[in-house]
Design a protein around this motif. Structure first.
Motif, PDB file in Angstrom:
ATOM      1  N   ALA A 193       0.807  -1.218   0.000  1.00  0.00           N
ATOM      2  CA  ALA A 193       0.000   0.000   0.000  1.00  0.00           C
ATOM      3  C   ALA A 193       0.840   1.268   0.000  1.00  0.00           C
ATOM      4  CB  ALA A 193      -0.944  -0.006   1.201  1.00  0.00           C
ATOM      5  N   ASP A 194       2.013   1.238   0.664  1.00  0.00           N
ATOM      6  CA  ASP A 194       2.793   2.471   0.747  1.00  0.00           C
ATOM      7  C   ASP A 194       3.429   2.879  -0.583  1.00  0.00           C
ATOM      8  OD1 ASP A 194       4.481   0.305   0.911  1.00  0.00           O
ATOM      9  OD2 ASP A 194       5.848   1.207   2.348  1.00  0.00           O
ATOM     10  N   PHE A 195       3.216   2.092  -1.633  1.00  0.00           N
ATOM     11  CA  PHE A 195       3.655   2.497  -2.962  1.00  0.00           C
ATOM     12  C   PHE A 195       2.591   3.352  -3.675  1.00  0.00           C
ATOM     13  CE2 PHE A 195       6.608  -0.954  -2.240  1.00  0.00           C
ATOM     14  CZ  PHE A 195       7.773  -0.493  -2.839  1.00  0.00           C
ATOM     15  N   VAL A 196       1.343   3.326  -3.165  1.00  0.00           N
ATOM     16  CA  VAL A 196       0.264   4.078  -3.822  1.00  0.00           C
ATOM     17  C   VAL A 196      -0.395   5.093  -2.890  1.00  0.00           C
ATOM     18  CG1 VAL A 196      -0.212   2.220  -5.456  1.00  0.00           C
ATOM     19  CG2 VAL A 196      -1.486   2.317  -3.307  1.00  0.00           C
ATOM     20  N   ILE A 197       0.002   5.091  -1.607  1.00  0.00           N
ATOM     21  CA  ILE A 197      -0.565   6.053  -0.651  1.00  0.00           C
ATOM     22  C   ILE A 197       0.566   6.719   0.113  1.00  0.00           C
ATOM     23  CG2 ILE A 197      -2.727   4.790  -0.404  1.00  0.00           C
ATOM     24  CD1 ILE A 197      -0.372   4.645   2.515  1.00  0.00           C
ATOM     25  N   LYS A 198       0.229   7.792   0.836  1.00  0.00           N
ATOM     26  CA  LYS A 198       1.164   8.450   1.738  1.00  0.00           C
ATOM     27  C   LYS A 198       0.548   8.436   3.138  1.00  0.00           C
ATOM     28  CE  LYS A 198       0.766  12.170  -0.696  1.00  0.00           C
ATOM     29  NZ  LYS A 198       0.875  13.577  -1.148  1.00  0.00           N
ATOM     30  N   SER A 199       1.391   8.546   4.141  1.00  0.00           N
ATOM     31  CA  SER A 199       0.893   8.674   5.509  1.00  0.00           C
ATOM     32  C   SER A 199       1.722   9.736   6.207  1.00  0.00           C
ATOM     33  CB  SER A 199       0.986   7.339   6.263  1.00  0.00           C
ATOM     34  OG  SER A 199       0.400   7.472   7.546  1.00  0.00           O
ATOM     35  N   ARG A 200       1.085  10.857   6.492  1.00  0.00           N
ATOM     36  CA  ARG A 200       1.806  11.987   7.077  1.00  0.00           C
ATOM     37  C   ARG A 200       1.071  12.444   8.334  1.00  0.00           C
ATOM     38  NH1 ARG A 200       2.614  14.782   2.753  1.00  0.00           N
ATOM     39  NH2 ARG A 200       0.609  15.854   2.757  1.00  0.00           N
ATOM     40  N   LYS A 201       1.785  12.538   9.445  1.00  0.00           N
ATOM     41  CA  LYS A 201       1.171  12.937  10.713  1.00  0.00           C
ATOM     42  C   LYS A 201       1.594  14.351  11.088  1.00  0.00           C
ATOM     43  CE  LYS A 201       0.541   8.435  12.931  1.00  0.00           C
ATOM     44  NZ  LYS A 201       0.791   7.638  14.150  1.00  0.00           N
ATOM     45  N   LEU A 202       0.616  15.245  11.153  1.00  0.00           N
ATOM     46  CA  LEU A 202       0.836  16.597  11.655  1.00  0.00           C
ATOM     47  C   LEU A 202       0.092  16.689  12.978  1.00  0.00           C
ATOM     48  CD1 LEU A 202       0.188  18.612   8.368  1.00  0.00           C
ATOM     49  CD2 LEU A 202       2.399  17.940   9.332  1.00  0.00           C
ATOM     50  N   GLN A 203       0.808  16.922  14.076  1.00  0.00           N
ATOM     51  CA  GLN A 203       0.178  16.889  15.384  1.00  0.00           C
ATOM     52  C   GLN A 203       0.083  18.264  16.015  1.00  0.00           C
ATOM     53  OE1 GLN A 203       2.168  12.693  16.667  1.00  0.00           O
ATOM     54  NE2 GLN A 203       0.704  13.536  18.105  1.00  0.00           N
ATOM     55  N   ILE A 204      -0.882  18.413  16.932  1.00  0.00           N
ATOM     56  CA  ILE A 204      -1.093  19.664  17.646  1.00  0.00           C
ATOM     57  C   ILE A 204      -1.345  19.336  19.106  1.00  0.00           C
ATOM     58  CG2 ILE A 204      -3.600  19.695  17.184  1.00  0.00           C
ATOM     59  CD1 ILE A 204      -3.329  22.767  16.868  1.00  0.00           C
TER      60      ILE A 204
END
Length: 436
Positions: free
Chosen positions: A29-40
Motif C-alpha cells: 500500500a505504501d507504494f500508492v498512498i502516503k501517511s503523514r502525521k501533523l500533530q497539535i
C-alpha cells in the motif's frame, strides 16, 4: 443481481488475499498512498472550537463533531487534506472513515487513527479497501495486546499492507458502485432500526403503565407525591428503596496482586452485565483473600444490579442477579426483602426509573455522571401488595413475549443486511465481482 466476473484471475502469492483479476497490480500500500502525521498539542486548541474525529464518534456516526478545544486533553492529528483514517485500536471493529478539513473549524483527529493520503489511488476506493473484511481480518491478526478490549495494531501493518490495485479509473468505478449499493443497504438498515426504536417505545409504555398504574384501568387513583411516578392506584403505598432492601457496591481488587485473582472461584462482575436481562454466569473470578481483604460484598440472589457510572447507556441500566456473586465499584446491588418486593416487579420499576436516575445523576449536587448508593437508597417507588406485584410482573412477561419475538426477527434482518454489505464491499475491492 447476477454476479459477473473478470475475464481471468491470477494468484497473488498471499494466501489471505487469494486470487485477483489478472490486470490488477499486487503492490504494498505504501507504494500508492502516503501517511503523514501533523500533530497539535491540547494547549494550542484552547479558546477555539474544533471539528474532532474521535473514535467513539466515528464508530457511532461515521463522521466527526464540533467540540470546544478546552475539552480536549490530549494531542491530536491535524486534518488539512482529504484522507482516510484507519484506527489502530481494536482493528476488528474496522473503524475507518474519510476525513476532510471542515470549512469553518480547525479539523483534528485522535492519534489512535493512522492517516492514509491518496497518491496513486482513489480516496473513496481506499476507504472501501481498509473497510473490507479482508483487511480487517489481516490487521486483527497482527494485534499487540493481551486484552481483547485494548488491542492495537502497528501503524506500519496498516500502511504497508499488500493489496491488489486496479487502475485508478477502475478504482473510481468500483467506489461509485459501492457508494450507490451501500447507500441502498444503509437506507434499509435505518428503516429497520426505526422499527426497533418504535418497539422499544412500545415496550417502555407497557412497563410504565403496568408498574405505575396497575392492571385494573378502573382502579381509583391518587397522587403519589413523586414527580417521576405521577398518579398511582389509591390502595398502593410509596416507599424509599432503603426501607425494604439492602443497597451497596463493590470494588476491583488490585490486578497486580496475584493472590486476589489466580485460582479464584468466586464470581466477580463488572458493569457490562447490565446489558443482559439477567446474570446467570460470570467470566471473571476472585479468591477468598480478595473477598476478605477488599471487603467485597457477597450478594445472594435474587437481587438487582444497577450500572452507576459513565456517560454511555450503561449508567442507570439494571439486570437481575440469579447467582451468588460480588461486584466492582461501577455497580450497585439492591437486595430486597422478598416479603415486601417481588424481584421481577422491582426489576421493571428500575427499568421505568432509568431516565429519572440518569437525570438525577447529571447534577443536583451529586458526582456528575455517576449514580450514588444514596440516590438508589432514597429512590421512591410504588409499593403494591406483593400478590399484585407478581400479577403485574407475569402480565409484563406475557405482554413482552411478542415484542421480543418481533425485535429478534428485525435484529436478525439487520445482521443479514450488514453481512451482505460487508461481503459486497470485500468482493468488489478484491475483484470477485465485476463492476460494470
Amino acid at each position: 443481481m447476477t454476479k459477473q466476473h473478470y475475464e481471468s484471475y491470477k494468484e497473488t502469492g498471499n494466501p489471505w488475499l487469494g486470487k485477483v483479476p489478472s490486470d490488477w497490480q499486487v503492490r504494498r500500500a505504501d507504494f500508492v498512498i502516503k501517511s503523514r502525521k501533523l500533530q497539535i498539542s491540547p494547549s494550542d486548541l484552547e479558546s477555539r472550537d474544533v471539528y474532532h474525529y474521535a473514535i467513539p464518534t466515528v464508530q457511532a456516526t461515521g463522521a466527526g463533531t464540533v467540540e470546544e478545544g478546552e475539552s480536549i486533553d490530549s494531542g491530536k492529528l491535524i486534518i488539512n487534506e482529504p484522507q482516510v483514517l484507519v484506527s489502530k485500536l481494536n482493528p476488528r471493529k474496522a473503524t475507518v472513515t474519510i476525513a476532510e478539513p471542515h470549512p469553518d473549524y480547525l479539523t483534528v483527529a485522535s492519534t489512535e487513527f493512522v492517516p492514509i493520503i491518496p497518491w496513486e489511488a482513489d480516496l473513496n476506493y481506499m476507504f472501501y479497501v481498509w473497510k473490507s473484511q479482508k483487511v480487517t481480518d489481516r490487521l486483527s491478526s497482527f494485534v499487540q495486546s493481551v486484552t481483547r478490549s485494548h488491542q492495537r495494531c502497528d501503524p506500519a501493518e496498516i500502511t504497508k499492507i499488500t493489496w491488489a490495485w486496479p487502475s485508478e479509473g477502475k478504482q473510481q468505478k468500483i467506489a461509485a458502485f459501492l457508494d450507490r449499493k451501500t447507500a441502498e443497504i444503509d437506507t434499509l438498515i435505518a428503516k429497520k432500526r426505526r422499527l426497533l426504536e418504535r418497539l422499544a417505545e412500545k415496550r417502555t409504555a407497557l412497563i410504565t403503565r403496568a408498574v405505575t398504574k396497575g392492571l385494573n384501568p378502573d382502579a381509583p387513583m391518587k397522587d403519589s407525591g413523586i414527580e417521576w411516578l405521577g398518579e398511582i392506584p389509591a390502595h398502593w403505598g410509596v416507599s424509599r428503596v432503603k426501607f425494604f432492601a439492602a443497597v451497596g457496591n463493590g470494588s476491583t481488587p488490585s490486578r497486580e496482586n496475584a493472590d486476589y485473582w489466580v485460582g479464584g472461584d468466586y464470581p466477580w462482575l463488572n458493569s457490562g452485565v447490565v446489558n443482559k436481562a439477567s446474570v446467570t454466569e460470570a467470566d471473571q473470578f476472585v479468591t477468598k483473600s480478595a473477598l476478605r481483604e477488599c471487603h467485597l460484598p457477597i450478594i445472594d440472589p435474587p437481587a438487582i444490579l444497577l450500572g452507576i457510572t459513565g456517560q454511555g447507556k450503561t449508567r442507570g441500566m439494571a439486570t437481575k442477579l440469579e447467582i451468588q456473586a460480588t461486584i466492582n465499584q461501577h455497580l450497585v446491588f439492591v437486595k430486597p426483602d422478598e416479603r415486601v418486593f417481588d424481584i421481577d416487579y422491582l426489576y421493571a420499576i428500575f427499568e421505568r426509573a432509568y431516565l429519572y436516575l440518569r437525570s438525577e445523576s447529571d447534577g443536583g449536587g451529586s458526582t456528575k455522571g455517576a449514580i450514588t448508593c444514596g440516590q438508589v437508597e432514597n429512590l421512591c417507588v410504588p409499593l403494591p401488595p406483593v400478590s399484585e406485584q407478581r400479577e403485574i410482573a407475569l402480565a409484563l412477561q406475557e405482554g413482552q413475549v411478542e415484542l421480543h419475538g418481533v425485535s429478534r426477527k428485525i435484529g436478525k434482518a439487520i445482521d443479514r443486511l450488514e453481512e451482505y454489505r460487508s461481503a459486497l464491499i470485500t468482493n468488489a475491492v478484491t475483484g470477485q465481482i465485476k463492476v460494470a
